[in-house]
Design an enzyme around this catalytic site. Structure first.
Site, mmCIF file in Angstrom:
data_model
loop_
_atom_site.group_PDB
_atom_site.id
_atom_site.type_symbol
_atom_site.label_atom_id
_atom_site.label_comp_id
_atom_site.label_asym_id
_atom_site.label_seq_id
_atom_site.Cartn_x
_atom_site.Cartn_y
_atom_site.Cartn_z
ATOM 1 N N HIS A 150 39.995 42.229 32.770
ATOM 2 C CA HIS A 150 38.634 42.148 33.311
ATOM 3 C C HIS A 150 38.665 42.220 34.823
ATOM 4 C CE1 HIS A 150 38.706 37.829 34.544
ATOM 5 N NE2 HIS A 150 39.488 37.662 33.503
ATOM 6 N N ASP B 288 35.961 41.149 36.868
ATOM 7 C CA ASP B 288 35.176 40.148 37.596
ATOM 8 C C ASP B 288 36.053 38.934 37.881
ATOM 9 O OD1 ASP B 288 35.150 39.494 34.796
ATOM 10 O OD2 ASP B 288 33.473 38.125 35.126
ATOM 11 N N ASP C 33 44.110 36.374 37.997
ATOM 12 C CA ASP C 33 43.066 36.355 36.968
ATOM 13 C C ASP C 33 41.901 37.239 37.388
ATOM 14 O OD1 ASP C 33 41.315 35.778 34.938
ATOM 15 O OD2 ASP C 33 40.892 33.740 35.594
ATOM 16 N N GLU D 277 33.716 38.920 32.027
ATOM 17 C CA GLU D 277 34.520 37.994 31.216
ATOM 18 C C GLU D 277 34.310 36.551 31.646
ATOM 19 O OE1 GLU D 277 37.814 35.433 29.921
ATOM 20 O OE2 GLU D 277 37.185 35.836 31.960
ATOM 21 N N GLU D 278 34.203 36.340 32.953
ATOM 22 C CA GLU D 278 34.100 34.966 33.452
ATOM 23 C C GLU D 278 32.778 34.304 33.049
ATOM 24 O OE1 GLU D 278 36.521 33.447 34.513
ATOM 25 O OE2 GLU D 278 37.907 34.860 35.448
ATOM 26 N N ASP E 196 45.451 41.402 25.656
ATOM 27 C CA ASP E 196 44.516 40.908 26.674
ATOM 28 C C ASP E 196 45.243 39.849 27.497
ATOM 29 O OD1 ASP E 196 42.188 40.531 28.145
ATOM 30 O OD2 ASP E 196 41.047 39.600 26.527
ATOM 31 N N HIS F 103 41.595 30.167 39.300
ATOM 32 C CA HIS F 103 40.270 29.548 39.485
ATOM 33 C C HIS F 103 40.306 28.504 40.593
ATOM 34 C CE1 HIS F 103 38.166 30.684 35.455
ATOM 35 N NE2 HIS F 103 39.047 31.601 35.826
HETATM 36 ZN ZN LIG Z 1 40.536 35.845 33.122
#
Ligand SMILES: [Zn+2]
Ligand SMILES: *[C@@H]1O[C@H](CO)[C@@H](O)[C@H](O)[C@H]1NC(C)=O
Ligand SMILES: *[C@@H]1O[C@H](CO)[C@@H](O)[C@H](O)[C@H]1NC(C)=O
Length: 511
Positions: A132, A134, A164, A198-199, A225, A471
């Protein structure tokens, strides 16, 4: 890994040392996990080496992508300007992909991407790789180098999305671009799906890509994934780094609790207020955790397969879970990170009540988030919750809820698992590979109608201190790690070109 950031915290610290349990029978039973298939020497050995100039370009391309702030702020707010820029950017930096006659590119839901790579042999069932583009928000505060600056310092590229998951989104395309430059056409067809939300659940991107493929009657041999990763020192007691591949992910329930009572004045309070009733209910949920289910889900296989990698005496304990399960399960539940793999977790996330000191509030509300262990369902968890609260005055309203994902096969004959495993061993110097449980969620859950063979693995090297970067502050990837990431996808595409797996190890020996 929006939520899948937490995947990496999958398994954990086992302060088991000191248990001198020396029983000969236990040693005899020490588990020997089935080996990977016997690949013929040289099979698929057309390793693509990249030149120093090519590798230098790889990292510059990644930096450019990190500088585009493709942020998902909230459920309904994303930086759509940046998402649009990302489309322009990949068109510019991957000219080979966008001009290739056997690759079709489609934009789905405005900002997500679906690439269809037609292999030369249409008889082979296609597979798919996801990532992903985003990222979660980040402000400059607390970062050593601003999160969207992509500065390279001390061999690391700093930036939101390096781990990520923009690193994988760009790395995947980079691998494909290199193969095209080498005039390599894959035999097996595959899809690349890059989601843009995705987030914030993947409801637009991943879901619509999956729906589009489904409407075309596509079936996938397997799907990869983000998810678990290479864990170096993350699981205490292991003598070397290991790779964990997520074969399932936990389910979830967002539950609203509310209590309505008569409003009144603080000078003549009733014996119980809405706040008191709700607080007691929430407290009961916290005081009575969901049952410890260690051993009834795939987490048991993780430990069994890694048993021989632990130092003594943990190896004996892990090899004899038939006896030691209760002990291991109690140790695992002591830490929040490993507790998350043995049970459905209960997180009291929000509490709202009261407006003024002289008013008895007519209502109180709370939100509790459960992450469901693979051996339980939404209904089973709700039964336990209702029983634990045991108070009809507390209204329960289920918001977003879904069951744990089915466990993907990981035996010797599982094509996707073995291809991913072989690729990991090829690229990361033969490290052990084991299945694991993602405690967070990924875009892959939207693809269940296309395949049951879903493998969640990010080809990134994580040390314990890296987990909080995902994150969190100072997310970064080393240049060397990024090169291995690109090599991983390159190798995966090549390894997936075999028609079938070689015979499983065990059967070879029986002959
Ligand atoms: Zn992720
Ligand atoms: C959104 O992305 C654009 C284009 O990259 C950028 O200039 C802008 O600052 C971003 N907006 C926010 C609120 O982050
Ligand atoms: C899978 O197919 C079923 C039946 O056609 C449909 O109801 C469901 O929404 C699909 N699931 C996903 C995740 O798209």
């Amino acid at each position: 890994m929006g939520r899948c950031s937490r995947c990496a915290r999958g398994l954990l610290p086992l302060p088991l040392a000191g248990l001198g349990l020396l029983v000969a029978v236990l040693l005899l039973r020490t588990y020997s996990s089935p080996g990977p298939p016997d690949w013929a020497p040289g099979e698929g050995e057309q390793r693509e080496e990249a030149s120093a100039e090519e590798r230098a370009r790889w990292k510059e391309v990644l930096k450019g992508a990190i500088r585009i702030p493709t942020v998902s702020f909230s459920e309904d707010e994303q930086n759509t300007t940046a998402l649009g820029e990302f489309t322009e950017y990949i068109r510019k930096v991957f000219p080979g992909i966008f001009s290739c006659s056997f690759i079709q590119h489609e934009i789905i839901a405005d900002y997500s991407h679906l690439f269809t790579v037609q292999g030369s042999n249409p008889q082979l069932e296609p597979y798919m790789m996801l990532a992903h583009l985003d990222v979660v928000p980040a402000s400059d505060e607390g970062w050593d180098h601003p999160p969207f600056s992509a500065q390279e310092v001390g061999g690391y590229i700093y930036g939101r999305g390096t781990l990520d998951n923009k690193g994988s989104a760009i790395g995947l395309l980079q691998a494909l671009e290199l193969l095209l430059k080498r005039k390599h056409r894959p035999r097996r067809s595959f899809y690349v799906g890059l989601g843009h939300d995705e987030e914030i659940s993947g409801q637009k991107g991943a879901r619509r890509i999956a729906a589009k493929l489904e409407s075309r009657g596509a079936r996938l041999s397997f799907l990869t994934d983000e998810g678990l990763a290479i864990l170096d020192g993350v699981i205490q007691g292991l003598s070397r780094p290991i790779a964990m591949v997520g074969t399932t992910e936990k389910g979830a329930i967002t539950l609203a609790l509310s209590v309505e009572t008569q409003p009144g004045h603080s000078s003549m309070p009733p014996r119980e207020t809405s706040i008191g009733i709700l607080a007691a209910a929430v407290s009961r949920l916290e005081q009575n955790p969901m049952p410890n289910l260690f051993g009834s889900g795939p987490e048991k296989a993780s430990f069994e397969q890694l048993a021989s990698e632990f130092s003594f005496p943990i190896n004996v304990i892990m090899s004899n879970l038939w006896l030691f399960s209760p002990l291991v399960s109690r140790i695992l539940e002591r830490k929040a990170s490993s507790n998350a793999i043995v049970r459905t977790t209960t997180a009291v996330a929000m509490f709202h009540a009261g407006v003024k000191s002289n008013i008895i509030p007519p209502s109180a509300g709370a939100t509790v988030n459960f992450r469901i262990h693979p051996a339980q369902t939404v209904d089973e968890v709700m039964d336990i919750v209702t029983h634990t609260i045991g108070d009809k005055r507390v209204q329960l309203t289920v918001g977003n809820a879904f069951n744990p994902l089915p466990v993907s096969p990981y035996d010797e004959k599982s094509f996707g698992y073995q291809i991913v495993g072989r690729t990991i061993r090829d690229v990361f110097s033969d490290i052990p590979v084991a299945p694991g449980v993602c405690v967070g969620n990924t875009d892959s859950r939207h693809y269940l109608n296309l395949t049951r063979n879903i493998y969640r693995f990010s080809p990134i090297w994580l040390k314990p201190e890296d987990l909080s970067r995902i994150h969190g502050l100072n997310e970064r990837i080393s240049v060397q790690s990024y090169e291995l990431l690109v090599q991983f996808y390159l190798r995966l595409i090549q390894n997936a070109d075999v028609e079938a797996l070689p015979m499983p190890h065990s059967e070879v020996h029986e002959l």
